[in-house]
Motif scaffolding. Structure first.
Motif, short mmCIF file in Angstrom:
data_model
loop_
_atom_site.label_atom_id
_atom_site.label_comp_id
_atom_site.label_asym_id
_atom_site.label_seq_id
_atom_site.Cartn_x
_atom_site.Cartn_y
_atom_site.Cartn_z
N MET A 29 -77.35 46.30 91.73
CA MET A 29 -76.86 46.40 93.09
C MET A 29 -76.09 45.14 93.50
SD MET A 29 -76.79 48.50 95.58
CE MET A 29 -76.88 48.77 97.30
N GLY A 30 -76.55 43.97 93.09
CA GLY A 30 -75.89 42.72 93.43
C GLY A 30 -74.48 42.64 92.88
N THR A 31 -74.26 43.19 91.67
CA THR A 31 -72.93 43.17 91.06
C THR A 31 -71.96 44.02 91.87
OG1 THR A 31 -73.92 42.87 88.89
CG2 THR A 31 -71.64 43.62 88.95
N VAL A 32 -72.42 45.18 92.35
CA VAL A 32 -71.57 46.06 93.15
C VAL A 32 -71.16 45.36 94.44
CG1 VAL A 32 -71.51 48.23 94.45
CG2 VAL A 32 -72.51 48.18 92.17
N LEU A 33 -72.12 44.72 95.11
CA LEU A 33 -71.81 44.01 96.35
C LEU A 33 -70.88 42.84 96.11
CD1 LEU A 33 -75.29 44.05 98.14
CD2 LEU A 33 -73.28 45.43 98.66
N ALA A 34 -71.07 42.13 95.02
CA ALA A 34 -70.18 41.01 94.69
C ALA A 34 -68.77 41.51 94.41
CB ALA A 34 -70.72 40.25 93.48
N GLU A 78 -60.85 52.75 97.28
CA GLU A 78 -61.37 51.98 96.14
C GLU A 78 -62.85 51.67 96.32
OE1 GLU A 78 -61.02 49.93 92.44
OE2 GLU A 78 -59.36 50.95 93.44
N LEU A 79 -63.24 51.37 97.55
CA LEU A 79 -64.63 51.02 97.83
C LEU A 79 -65.53 52.23 98.03
CD1 LEU A 79 -64.06 48.02 100.28
CD2 LEU A 79 -64.77 47.92 97.87
N GLY A 80 -64.96 53.43 97.98
CA GLY A 80 -65.74 54.63 98.13
C GLY A 80 -66.06 54.97 99.58
N ARG A 81 -65.33 54.36 100.51
CA ARG A 81 -65.57 54.62 101.92
C ARG A 81 -64.64 55.69 102.48
NH1 ARG A 81 -66.41 48.49 102.68
NH2 ARG A 81 -68.64 48.37 102.29
N GLN A 138 -63.26 59.43 101.06
CA GLN A 138 -63.31 60.43 100.00
C GLN A 138 -61.91 60.96 99.70
OE1 GLN A 138 -66.18 60.97 98.31
NE2 GLN A 138 -66.92 59.34 99.65
N GLN A 139 -61.70 61.39 98.47
CA GLN A 139 -60.39 61.83 98.03
C GLN A 139 -59.81 62.94 98.90
OE1 GLN A 139 -59.79 62.23 93.81
NE2 GLN A 139 -58.08 63.65 94.08
N GLU A 140 -60.64 63.92 99.28
CA GLU A 140 -60.11 65.03 100.09
C GLU A 140 -59.68 64.56 101.47
OE1 GLU A 140 -64.66 65.23 100.18
OE2 GLU A 140 -63.15 65.08 98.62
N HIS A 141 -60.38 63.58 102.04
CA HIS A 141 -59.99 63.02 103.33
C HIS A 141 -58.73 62.17 103.18
CE1 HIS A 141 -64.44 63.57 104.29
NE2 HIS A 141 -63.77 64.54 104.88
N LEU A 142 -58.64 61.43 102.09
CA LEU A 142 -57.45 60.64 101.81
C LEU A 142 -56.23 61.55 101.67
CD1 LEU A 142 -55.95 58.02 101.13
CD2 LEU A 142 -56.75 58.29 98.76
N GLU A 143 -56.36 62.62 100.90
CA GLU A 143 -55.24 63.55 100.72
C GLU A 143 -54.78 64.11 102.06
OE1 GLU A 143 -55.30 65.98 96.77
OE2 GLU A 143 -57.38 65.70 97.40
N ALA A 144 -55.72 64.49 102.91
CA ALA A 144 -55.36 65.03 104.23
C ALA A 144 -54.64 63.98 105.07
CB ALA A 144 -56.61 65.54 104.95
N THR A 180 -56.67 50.07 88.34
CA THR A 180 -57.95 50.76 88.24
C THR A 180 -57.71 52.26 88.32
OG1 THR A 180 -58.42 50.86 90.61
CG2 THR A 180 -59.09 48.84 89.44
N GLU A 181 -58.70 53.02 87.97
CA GLU A 181 -58.59 54.48 88.05
C GLU A 181 -58.34 54.92 89.49
OE1 GLU A 181 -58.26 58.37 86.89
OE2 GLU A 181 -58.24 56.56 85.65
N LYS A 182 -59.03 54.31 90.44
CA LYS A 182 -58.84 54.67 91.85
C LYS A 182 -57.43 54.32 92.32
CE LYS A 182 -63.13 55.76 93.58
NZ LYS A 182 -63.72 56.17 94.82
N GLU A 183 -56.88 53.20 91.88
CA GLU A 183 -55.51 52.84 92.26
C GLU A 183 -54.51 53.85 91.67
OE1 GLU A 183 -55.03 48.76 91.06
OE2 GLU A 183 -55.76 48.02 92.97
N ARG A 184 -54.75 54.29 90.44
CA ARG A 184 -53.87 55.30 89.83
C ARG A 184 -53.94 56.61 90.62
NH1 ARG A 184 -55.19 52.35 85.34
NH2 ARG A 184 -57.16 53.38 84.88
#
Length: 134
Positions: free
Chosen positions: A1-6, A65-68, A70-76, A101-105
């Motif tokens: 969990m610490g790595t994700v937050l960092a 990128e941070l998962g805040r 969602q893809q369907e909301h982003l597309e809309a 990154t995959e999310k940036e692509r």
């Protein structure tokens, strides 16, 4: 969990630094001219609008990128934003280049899809107020 937050903290710091540079380019005329050299055909107002769109897209990309976001909301959201001629024009001037990154692509592809859909529609240039002398 610490790595994700960092990782999140590092990404946020990096994005904040980039946004700070863009804000300086908008607010300081001397610095704006340095950045504007890449877009010499834009007047000062158009350049600030271009940078604003870039800042907004960078914000959406960070949320995704941070998962805040969602893809369907982003597309809309992108579908709505790219129907706006300012977003279409900005995308035409300089497409999203980051795809480390995959999310940036995915983000870049989603923007390109939203742009292509919007570009196929009749011009929305009428949604812009015309400045005097243009």
């Amino acid at each position: 969990m610490g790595t994700v937050l960092a990782t999140e903290k590092c990404l946020n710091s990096s994005q904040d630094a980039g946004r700070a540079l863009l804000k300086l380019a908008i607010s300081d005329e001397d610095l704006r001219e340095v950045w504007r050299a890449e877009q010499p055909k834009l007047d000062s107002t158009q350049f600030k609008q271009h940078i604003f769109v870039n800042l907004h897209l960078a914000h959406l990309a960070t949320l995704f990128e941070l998962g805040r976001l969602q893809q369907e909301h982003l597309e809309a959201a992108l579908k709505v934003h790219f129907a706006n001629s300012y977003y279409k024009d900005s995308w035409e001037r300089g497409r999203w280049l980051r795809d480390n990154t995959e999310k940036e692509r995915i983000f870049r592809v989603l923007c390109e899809n939203a742009y292509s859909t919007a570009a196929a529609q009749p011009s929305a240039a009428a949604d812009r107020p015309q400045a005097a002398g243009r």
